[in-house]
Design a protein around this motif. Structure first.
Motif, PDB file in Angstrom:
ATOM      1  N   LYS A 181       0.840  -1.205   0.000  1.00  0.00           N
ATOM      2  CA  LYS A 181       0.000   0.000   0.000  1.00  0.00           C
ATOM      3  C   LYS A 181       0.876   1.258   0.000  1.00  0.00           C
ATOM      4  O   LYS A 181       1.500   1.588   1.007  1.00  0.00           O
ATOM      5  N   CYS A 182       0.860   1.954  -1.124  1.00  0.00           N
ATOM      6  CA  CYS A 182       1.700   3.155  -1.258  1.00  0.00           C
ATOM      7  C   CYS A 182       1.355   4.228  -0.236  1.00  0.00           C
ATOM      8  O   CYS A 182       2.234   4.970   0.205  1.00  0.00           O
ATOM      9  N   GLY A 183       0.117   4.322   0.175  1.00  0.00           N
ATOM     10  CA  GLY A 183      -0.292   5.329   1.138  1.00  0.00           C
ATOM     11  C   GLY A 183       0.319   5.155   2.517  1.00  0.00           C
ATOM     12  O   GLY A 183       0.258   6.066   3.340  1.00  0.00           O
ATOM     13  N   THR A 184       0.916   3.996   2.774  1.00  0.00           N
ATOM     14  CA  THR A 184       1.537   3.738   4.083  1.00  0.00           C
ATOM     15  C   THR A 184       3.059   3.868   4.028  1.00  0.00           C
ATOM     16  O   THR A 184       3.733   3.516   4.989  1.00  0.00           O
ATOM     17  N   GLN A 185       3.597   4.349   2.906  1.00  0.00           N
ATOM     18  CA  GLN A 185       5.044   4.411   2.707  1.00  0.00           C
ATOM     19  C   GLN A 185       5.506   5.846   2.461  1.00  0.00           C
ATOM     20  O   GLN A 185       4.718   6.712   2.123  1.00  0.00           O
ATOM     21  N   ARG A 186       6.817   6.030   2.607  1.00  0.00           N
ATOM     22  CA  ARG A 186       7.428   7.275   2.125  1.00  0.00           C
ATOM     23  C   ARG A 186       7.443   7.172   0.609  1.00  0.00           C
ATOM     24  O   ARG A 186       7.841   6.150   0.055  1.00  0.00           O
ATOM     25  N   ASN A 187       7.010   8.198  -0.068  1.00  0.00           N
ATOM     26  CA  ASN A 187       6.938   8.159  -1.521  1.00  0.00           C
ATOM     27  C   ASN A 187       7.771   9.277  -2.139  1.00  0.00           C
ATOM     28  O   ASN A 187       8.237  10.181  -1.438  1.00  0.00           O
ATOM     29  N   LEU A 188       7.952   9.206  -3.447  1.00  0.00           N
ATOM     30  CA  LEU A 188       8.722  10.235  -4.137  1.00  0.00           C
ATOM     31  C   LEU A 188       8.043  11.590  -3.996  1.00  0.00           C
ATOM     32  O   LEU A 188       6.820  11.694  -4.069  1.00  0.00           O
ATOM     33  N   SER A 189       8.865  12.599  -3.834  1.00  0.00           N
ATOM     34  CA  SER A 189       8.370  13.973  -3.880  1.00  0.00           C
ATOM     35  C   SER A 189       8.352  14.395  -5.346  1.00  0.00           C
ATOM     36  O   SER A 189       8.812  13.650  -6.229  1.00  0.00           O
ATOM     37  N   GLU A 190       7.857  15.594  -5.625  1.00  0.00           N
ATOM     38  CA  GLU A 190       7.895  16.098  -7.003  1.00  0.00           C
ATOM     39  C   GLU A 190       9.346  16.202  -7.467  1.00  0.00           C
ATOM     40  O   GLU A 190       9.664  15.896  -8.617  1.00  0.00           O
ATOM     41  N   ARG A 191      10.219  16.606  -6.564  1.00  0.00           N
ATOM     42  CA  ARG A 191      11.655  16.661  -6.874  1.00  0.00           C
ATOM     43  C   ARG A 191      12.173  15.267  -7.243  1.00  0.00           C
ATOM     44  O   ARG A 191      12.967  15.108  -8.172  1.00  0.00           O
ATOM     45  N   GLY A 192      11.723  14.248  -6.521  1.00  0.00           N
ATOM     46  CA  GLY A 192      12.128  12.877  -6.805  1.00  0.00           C
ATOM     47  C   GLY A 192      11.629  12.388  -8.156  1.00  0.00           C
ATOM     48  O   GLY A 192      12.332  11.691  -8.881  1.00  0.00           O
ATOM     49  N   ARG A 193      10.408  12.756  -8.507  1.00  0.00           N
ATOM     50  CA  ARG A 193       9.869  12.371  -9.817  1.00  0.00           C
ATOM     51  C   ARG A 193      10.684  13.024 -10.938  1.00  0.00           C
ATOM     52  O   ARG A 193      11.010  12.382 -11.937  1.00  0.00           O
ATOM     53  N   HIS A 194      11.002  14.279 -10.746  1.00  0.00           N
ATOM     54  CA  HIS A 194      11.844  14.979 -11.728  1.00  0.00           C
ATOM     55  C   HIS A 194      13.212  14.301 -11.826  1.00  0.00           C
ATOM     56  O   HIS A 194      13.731  14.081 -12.925  1.00  0.00           O
ATOM     57  N   GLN A 195      13.783  13.960 -10.684  1.00  0.00           N
ATOM     58  CA  GLN A 195      15.085  13.301 -10.652  1.00  0.00           C
ATOM     59  C   GLN A 195      15.028  11.950 -11.388  1.00  0.00           C
ATOM     60  O   GLN A 195      15.933  11.617 -12.156  1.00  0.00           O
ATOM     61  N   ALA A 196      13.979  11.186 -11.171  1.00  0.00           N
ATOM     62  CA  ALA A 196      13.840   9.876 -11.824  1.00  0.00           C
ATOM     63  C   ALA A 196      13.760  10.025 -13.343  1.00  0.00           C
ATOM     64  O   ALA A 196      14.421   9.282 -14.081  1.00  0.00           O
ATOM     65  N   ARG A 197      12.963  10.976 -13.796  1.00  0.00           N
ATOM     66  CA  ARG A 197      12.872  11.206 -15.246  1.00  0.00           C
ATOM     67  C   ARG A 197      14.230  11.637 -15.807  1.00  0.00           C
ATOM     68  O   ARG A 197      14.640  11.205 -16.889  1.00  0.00           O
ATOM     69  N   ARG A 198      14.938  12.457 -15.064  1.00  0.00           N
ATOM     70  CA  ARG A 198      16.259  12.934 -15.489  1.00  0.00           C
ATOM     71  C   ARG A 198      17.260  11.772 -15.573  1.00  0.00           C
ATOM     72  O   ARG A 198      18.067  11.707 -16.499  1.00  0.00           O
TER      73      ARG A 198
END
Length: 184
Positions: A54-71
C-alpha cells in the motif's frame, strides 16, 4: 596550511566526477548490473503502519524525486548506456523511480530487493536471490536494480545518495563495486 585545505577541497570535488565518468564508460559497453537507489523521497523513516502493498503507508517520491527519476532515464539514454532489464524493490518509491526512468512496461517487481526485515533467514535468502540474479545476468545491455539504502548497504557495504547508482559484479564474497554514477 590553506593551500593544503584548498587542494583537498578541489580533490574531493573532482572525485565524484571521475567516479561518474568511469561508471559511464562501463555502462556504455553493456553487460553490467547497476544497483541504484530510488530517487528523492521525503522523510527518513517509514510510517508505523507501513505495508509494502500500500503506497499510502510508505514514504513516496516527492515532485523533486519524480523529476530526478525522469532525469536519470534521460541521462542514461543520452549517454548511450543500453538498458535491457529493470528489476525493482516493491517499495512504491523504488517502483515509481524505475517506471519514470525506464518506462512502466520495462519494470519487473523483484521482492528480494525489498528492505531487509526482522527475519534474518528471510534477509539471507533475499541477499542470496539478488546475488544469484547478478551472477545469472548475461545480457548485452545493462540490468538495472532499483532499491533503497538498507538493501544496497546489505548487498555492497556501501552507502548511496538518493538517485545514485553503483555498478556491481559478483565475486566470491557477494558483490563488488566496479563504479559509481552520481546523477545529481
Amino acid at each position: 596550511m590553506i593551500r593544503i585545505l584548498i587542494t583537498l577541497a578541489l580533490i574531493s570535488l573532482t572525485l565524484p566526477a571521475q567516479a561518474t565518468e568511469a561508471g559511464w564508460a562501463l555502462l556504455r559497453g553493456g553487460g553490467h548490473v547497476v544497483l541504484m537507489r530510488h530517487a528523492y523521497a521525503l522523510g527518513t523513516v517509514e510510517p508505523p503502519n507501513f505495508d509494502i502493498e500500500k503506497c499510502g503507508t510508505q514514504r513516496n517520491l516527492s515532485e523533486r524525486g519524480r523529476h530526478q527519476a525522469r532525469r536519470i532515464g534521460s541521462l542514461i539514454a543520452a549517454r548511450g548506456a543500453p538498458v535491457e532489464r529493470v528489476l525493482s524493490s516493491r517499495l512504491c518509491r523504488a517502483l515509481e523511480t524505475a517506471r519514470l526512468a525506464f518506462g512502466a512496461g520495462a519494470v519487473e517487481a523483484f521482492a528480494p530487493l525489498d528492505p531487509p526485515g526482522e527475519d534474518e533467514t528471510a534477509n539471507a535468502e533475499a541477499l542470496a536471490a539478488t546475488i544469484e540474479a547478478v551472477h545469472g545476468y548475461s545480457g548485452s545491455g545493462n540490468m538495472v536494480m532499483v532499491a533503497d539504502l538498507p538493501a544496497i548497504k546489505a548487498l555492497t557495504g556501501h552507502k548511496t545518495r538518493e538517485g545514485e547508482a553503483l555498478i556491481v559484479a559478483p565475486d566470491e564474497n557477494g558483490l563488488v563495486v566496479l563504479g559509481r554514477i552520481v546523477f545529481n
